[in-house]
Design an enzyme around this catalytic site. Structure first.
Site, PDB file in Angstrom:
ATOM      1  CD  GLU A  15      -3.173   0.792   0.476  1.00 10.09           C
ATOM      2  OE1 GLU A  15      -2.573   1.810   0.057  1.00 10.09           O
ATOM      3  OE2 GLU A  15      -4.411   0.706   0.469  1.00 10.09           O
ATOM      4  NE  ARG A  97      -4.459  -1.774   9.145  1.00 12.29           N
ATOM      5  CZ  ARG A  97      -4.516  -1.202   7.952  1.00 12.29           C
ATOM      6  NH1 ARG A  97      -4.012   0.016   7.761  1.00 12.29           N
ATOM      7  NH2 ARG A  97      -5.101  -1.813   6.932  1.00 12.29           N
ATOM      8  CG  ASN A  99      -5.691   2.403   5.484  1.00  6.35           C
ATOM      9  OD1 ASN A  99      -4.832   1.535   5.438  1.00  6.35           O
ATOM     10  ND2 ASN A  99      -6.685   2.448   4.608  1.00  6.35           N
ATOM     11  CG  ASN A 145      -8.606   2.903   1.640  1.00  4.73           C
ATOM     12  OD1 ASN A 145      -7.385   2.818   1.725  1.00  4.73           O
ATOM     13  ND2 ASN A 145      -9.382   1.846   1.728  1.00  4.73           N
ATOM     14  CG  ASP A 194      -7.762   0.389  -1.388  1.00  8.77           C
ATOM     15  OD1 ASP A 194      -7.271   1.241  -0.635  1.00  8.77           O
ATOM     16  OD2 ASP A 194      -7.636  -0.834  -1.184  1.00  8.77           O
TER      17      ASP A 194
END
Length: 272
Positions: A15, A97, A99, A145, A194
């Site tokens: 990512e 968490r 991102n 995202n 995403d």
């Protein structure tokens, strides 16, 4: 156009690609392994540093020096020495968490959260951090995202993946506050939006989880312009380099024939 598999290390979830255009370096992360990578496209050298918790995104500081948003804190990483140092913390719950993230033009760190290890509805948020202070600017997200600014920096585009929409927020550069404007893009198929980036013409490029592609969209009318297929199911994020070509990260899937999931791809948009 040409596609190249640049890097593959059996990562479950690659990512957060971001390109340092001043120094011609690419950074990206393997979230669940806590790995942060630095890739030099000229020498093909790849360096990595492992942190002690999942890492969602990175922010460029200077040559081979970055800030990484890990669950246990924000760490300065120096790829010249491969050393790390805790820079600061944003207090989050144990079951979330960090991102995707982005810097605004004056250096604010904008970063979202999501449930971890389990995804939970409306448990996430988007923070803004600057000079030791932080605040929540978007509340009640599920999977925070893609984040990118309009070319004039007047708007912040944001993806909360399970909404299947791209939201547009008015952005106040003086205060760092946002105001919801509208949903500008809606995904109606089986894929979910995403990560995201913007090209020099102001068009949005969106990685499609479970979509086997990245797609280009016009934020003014919400219409898809094109899509580029990739040989893996879950496409996670993308960014442009100095040549207006794309680096694309991917993740593994349950499809046994999906042998390239978790790889880093390079797409030359201007070649036939």
């Amino acid at each position: 156009m040409k596609q190249h598999l640049v890097f593959y290390s059996n990562s479950e979830l690659l990512e957060g690609p971001i390109f340092d255009k001043d120094n011609n370096l690419l950074y990206f992360v393997s979230i669940l392994e806590g790995l942060v990578y630095c890739y030099n496209p000229e020498s093909k050298q790849i360096l990595s540093v492992k942190l002690d918790s999942p890492v969602g995104s990175v922010f460029i500081k200077s040559h081979k020096k970055i800030l990484a948003a890990a669950k246990n804190g924000f760490f300065e990483i120096d790829f010249n020495t491969l050393k790390t140092k805790l820079a600061f913390k944003i207090e989050i719950e144990d079951n979330v968490r960090f991102n995707d993230g982005i810097k605004d033009p004056i250096g604010r760190i904008i970063v979202g959260t999501m449930g971890f290890p389990k995804i939970k509805e409306n448990i996430g948020q988007v923070f803004s951090y600057h000079k030791g202070d932080y605040k929540t600017i978007i509340k009640d997200t599920t999977i925070s995202n893609g984040l990118t600014f309009s070319l004039d920096n007047k708007f912040l585009y944001f993806i909360d993946t399970l909404t299947n929409k791209v939201a547009k927020y008015r952005y106040d550069l003086n205060t760092g506050n946002v105001e919801f404007s509208s949903y500008i893009i809606e995904f109606k198929g089986s894929s979910n939006p995403d990560g995201m980036c913007i090209d020099k013409n102001g068009m949005l490029w969106i990685a499609e989880w479970n979509g086997e592609c990245i797609s280009q969209w016009n934020p003014e009318n919400g219409k898809r312009i094109k899509k580029i297929n990739l040989p893996c199911t879950n496409v996670t994020s993308c960014c442009f380099d100095n040549h207006s070509n794309l680096y694309v990260t991917t993740a593994k899937s349950d499809n046994k024939s999906d042998i390239f999931g978790g790889g880093l791809f390079y797409i030359e948009l201007n070649t036939i």
